[in-house]
Design an enzyme around this catalytic site. Structure first.
Site, PDB file in Angstrom:
ATOM      1  N   SER A   7       0.836  -1.195   0.000  1.00  0.00           N
ATOM      2  CA  SER A   7       0.000   0.000   0.000  1.00  0.00           C
ATOM      3  C   SER A   7       0.873   1.248   0.000  1.00  0.00           C
ATOM      4  O   SER A   7       1.676   1.467   0.904  1.00  0.00           O
ATOM      5  CB  SER A   7      -0.905   0.019   1.228  1.00  0.00           C
ATOM      6  OG  SER A   7      -1.428   1.335   1.379  1.00  0.00           O
ATOM      7  N   HIS A  32      -1.247  -1.039  -4.272  1.00  0.00           N
ATOM      8  CA  HIS A  32      -2.555  -0.703  -3.699  1.00  0.00           C
ATOM      9  C   HIS A  32      -2.601   0.798  -3.403  1.00  0.00           C
ATOM     10  O   HIS A  32      -1.731   1.328  -2.700  1.00  0.00           O
ATOM     11  CB  HIS A  32      -2.710  -1.526  -2.415  1.00  0.00           C
ATOM     12  CG  HIS A  32      -4.029  -1.406  -1.721  1.00  0.00           C
ATOM     13  ND1 HIS A  32      -5.149  -2.109  -2.106  1.00  0.00           N
ATOM     14  CD2 HIS A  32      -4.399  -0.680  -0.625  1.00  0.00           C
ATOM     15  CE1 HIS A  32      -6.153  -1.824  -1.273  1.00  0.00           C
ATOM     16  NE2 HIS A  32      -5.728  -0.957  -0.374  1.00  0.00           N
ATOM     17  N   ASP A  34      -4.654   3.730  -1.657  1.00  0.00           N
ATOM     18  CA  ASP A  34      -5.699   4.013  -0.668  1.00  0.00           C
ATOM     19  C   ASP A  34      -6.198   5.448  -0.817  1.00  0.00           C
ATOM     20  O   ASP A  34      -5.481   6.392  -0.510  1.00  0.00           O
ATOM     21  CB  ASP A  34      -5.144   3.807   0.746  1.00  0.00           C
ATOM     22  CG  ASP A  34      -5.073   2.344   1.118  1.00  0.00           C
ATOM     23  OD1 ASP A  34      -6.089   1.642   0.962  1.00  0.00           O
ATOM     24  OD2 ASP A  34      -3.996   1.891   1.546  1.00  0.00           O
ATOM     25  N   MET A  36      -8.724   8.307   0.386  1.00  0.00           N
ATOM     26  CA  MET A  36      -9.546   8.670   1.549  1.00  0.00           C
ATOM     27  C   MET A  36     -10.009  10.121   1.428  1.00  0.00           C
ATOM     28  O   MET A  36      -9.215  10.989   1.083  1.00  0.00           O
ATOM     29  CB  MET A  36      -8.719   8.530   2.832  1.00  0.00           C
ATOM     30  CG  MET A  36      -8.101   7.156   3.002  1.00  0.00           C
ATOM     31  SD  MET A  36      -7.103   7.108   4.499  1.00  0.00           S
ATOM     32  CE  MET A  36      -6.552   5.403   4.457  1.00  0.00           C
ATOM     33  N   HIS A  67      -8.371   1.495  -3.866  1.00  0.00           N
ATOM     34  CA  HIS A  67      -9.308   1.209  -2.785  1.00  0.00           C
ATOM     35  C   HIS A  67      -9.942   2.536  -2.385  1.00  0.00           C
ATOM     36  O   HIS A  67      -9.317   3.344  -1.689  1.00  0.00           O
ATOM     37  CB  HIS A  67      -8.525   0.557  -1.622  1.00  0.00           C
ATOM     38  CG  HIS A  67      -9.345   0.317  -0.395  1.00  0.00           C
ATOM     39  ND1 HIS A  67      -8.759   0.064   0.834  1.00  0.00           N
ATOM     40  CD2 HIS A  67     -10.687   0.295  -0.190  1.00  0.00           C
ATOM     41  CE1 HIS A  67      -9.719  -0.111   1.743  1.00  0.00           C
ATOM     42  NE2 HIS A  67     -10.883   0.031   1.145  1.00  0.00           N
ATOM     43  N   MET A  69     -12.013   4.752  -0.299  1.00  0.00           N
ATOM     44  CA  MET A  69     -12.683   4.920   0.990  1.00  0.00           C
ATOM     45  C   MET A  69     -13.295   6.316   0.953  1.00  0.00           C
ATOM     46  O   MET A  69     -12.855   7.238   1.652  1.00  0.00           O
ATOM     47  CB  MET A  69     -11.675   4.768   2.136  1.00  0.00           C
ATOM     48  CG  MET A  69     -11.248   3.325   2.350  1.00  0.00           C
ATOM     49  SD  MET A  69      -9.704   3.192   3.277  1.00  0.00           S
ATOM     50  CE  MET A  69      -8.530   3.362   1.941  1.00  0.00           C
ATOM     51  N   MET A 140     -11.661  -6.186   4.902  1.00  0.00           N
ATOM     52  CA  MET A 140     -10.812  -5.314   5.734  1.00  0.00           C
ATOM     53  C   MET A 140     -10.470  -6.017   7.047  1.00  0.00           C
ATOM     54  O   MET A 140     -11.364  -6.516   7.740  1.00  0.00           O
ATOM     55  CB  MET A 140     -11.531  -3.998   6.054  1.00  0.00           C
ATOM     56  CG  MET A 140     -11.718  -3.044   4.879  1.00  0.00           C
ATOM     57  SD  MET A 140     -10.198  -2.538   4.055  1.00  0.00           S
ATOM     58  CE  MET A 140      -9.260  -1.808   5.400  1.00  0.00           C
ATOM     59  N   ASP A 178      -6.774  -6.648   3.795  1.00  0.00           N
ATOM     60  CA  ASP A 178      -6.103  -5.351   3.894  1.00  0.00           C
ATOM     61  C   ASP A 178      -6.122  -4.863   5.337  1.00  0.00           C
ATOM     62  O   ASP A 178      -7.196  -4.696   5.927  1.00  0.00           O
ATOM     63  CB  ASP A 178      -6.853  -4.361   2.979  1.00  0.00           C
ATOM     64  CG  ASP A 178      -6.239  -2.975   2.944  1.00  0.00           C
ATOM     65  OD1 ASP A 178      -5.153  -2.774   3.502  1.00  0.00           O
ATOM     66  OD2 ASP A 178      -6.882  -2.089   2.347  1.00  0.00           O
TER      67      ASP A 178
HETATM   68  C1  DX5 Z   1      -6.426   1.211   5.794  1.00  0.00           C
HETATM   69  C2  DX5 Z   1      -5.927   0.990   4.379  1.00  0.00           C
HETATM   70  C3  DX5 Z   1      -4.850  -0.033   4.280  1.00  0.00           C
HETATM   71  C4  DX5 Z   1      -3.597   0.325   5.032  1.00  0.00           C
HETATM   72  C5  DX5 Z   1      -2.694  -0.857   5.121  1.00  0.00           C
HETATM   73  O1  DX5 Z   1      -7.419   2.159   5.766  1.00  0.00           O
HETATM   74  O2  DX5 Z   1      -6.988   0.570   3.565  1.00  0.00           O
HETATM   75  O3  DX5 Z   1      -4.550  -0.307   2.910  1.00  0.00           O
HETATM   76  O4  DX5 Z   1      -2.918   1.371   4.426  1.00  0.00           O
HETATM   77  O5  DX5 Z   1      -1.598  -0.485   5.876  1.00  0.00           O
HETATM   78  P1  DX5 Z   1      -0.938  -1.437   6.975  1.00  0.00           P
HETATM   79  O6  DX5 Z   1      -0.421  -2.630   6.203  1.00  0.00           O
HETATM   80  O7  DX5 Z   1       0.138  -0.608   7.538  1.00  0.00           O
HETATM   81  O8  DX5 Z   1      -2.001  -1.811   7.940  1.00  0.00           O
HETATM   82 ZN    ZN Z   2      -6.563  -0.274   1.445  1.00  0.00          ZN
END
Ligand code: DX5
Ligand code: ZN
Length: 217
Positions: A7, A32, A34, A36, A67, A69, A140, A178
């Site tokens: 990620s 990946h 992320d 947000m 991903h 969010m 998750m 994840d």
């Molecule tokens: C959490 C994210 C994950 C996160 C994973 O909201 O969706 O992808 O970044 O990071 P680690 O492996 O550090 O938990």
């Molecule tokens: Zn993620």
């Protein structure tokens, strides 16, 4: 073999292109991304412009999984398609059955793979109407919003159920996990039925990322 998707959230953001390349050179199968928005989760990360820059840095052939969010994935996903990601995943918690099904369809129609993510507190049954219509199920293993949290083993049960459903219905979606994943729990995830493991801190923050990825595999 189980695939590893580092990620980018755990990367050094001052050198984001180099960091993306570093992950693939270290043996990452996917990268990946992320996304947000500060509404669906209590954090803000980056958007389509950064995704486009990452695509430029890694070249056309690397697999980028986004991903989302965010609220209103139906409104925003097109910008991530334009940015060059290969898969767009959003959360099942976001809407009613019509909204989820319609957004899944629209993502595929835009020419990329679709995915549905499920929070730790959301029961497996919520996913049942959609499992025949997805390319990826993201289970998750932390409450989304931040990297570096502890793995929640209670979600493994959902992975087992999803793998059973897939076998019973001759479906072919991939199962991704994840959050909090590293060499100490990667085997449990794979044994439960996960095909793709997202790992942020345990890859980007490792002294040797290639070794960290190899150990998980
Ligand atoms: C959490 C994210 C994950 C996160 C994973 O909201 O969706 O992808 O970044 O990071 P680690 O492996 O550090 O938990
Ligand atoms: Zn993620």
């Amino acid at each position: 073999m189980t695939m590893i998707a580092p990620s980018l959230l755990a990367a050094d953001f001052s050198r984001i292109g180099e960091e993306a390349r570093r992950a693939f050179e270290a043996g990452a199968d996917w990268l990946h991304l992320d996304i947000m928005d500060g509404h669906f989760v209590d954090n803000i990360s980056f958007g389509p412009e950064i995704c486009a820059a990452v695509r430029k840095a890694v070249g056309p052939d690397r697999f980028l999984d986004a991903h989302l969010m965010i609220e209103r994935p139906d409104h925003y996903f097109g910008r991530f398609v334009k940015a060059g990601v290969n898969l767009i995943c959003f959360h099942v918690e976001l809407g009613d059955e019509y909204y989820i099904r319609n957004t899944l369809k629209r993502i595929r129609r835009a020419g990329v793979k679709n995915g549905l993510a499920v929070n730790p507190a959301t029961p497996f049954e919520t996913l049942l109407p959609f499992l025949g219509e997805i390319d990826l199920l993201l289970v998750m293993s932390v409450v989304p919003g931040f990297g570096g949290q502890s793995f929640m083993p209670s979600v493994l049960d959902k992975v087992v159920k999803a793998a059973e459903w897939r076998a019973d219905h001759q479906a072919s979606f991939l199962i991704q996990m994840d959050g909090g994943i590293g060499k100490n729990n990667a085997d449990q995830c794979a044994l439960a039925g996960a095909d793709v493991l997202v790992a942020g801190s345990s890859t980007f923050k490792a002294a040797d990322m290639a070794q960290a990825i190899a150990e998980m595999k």
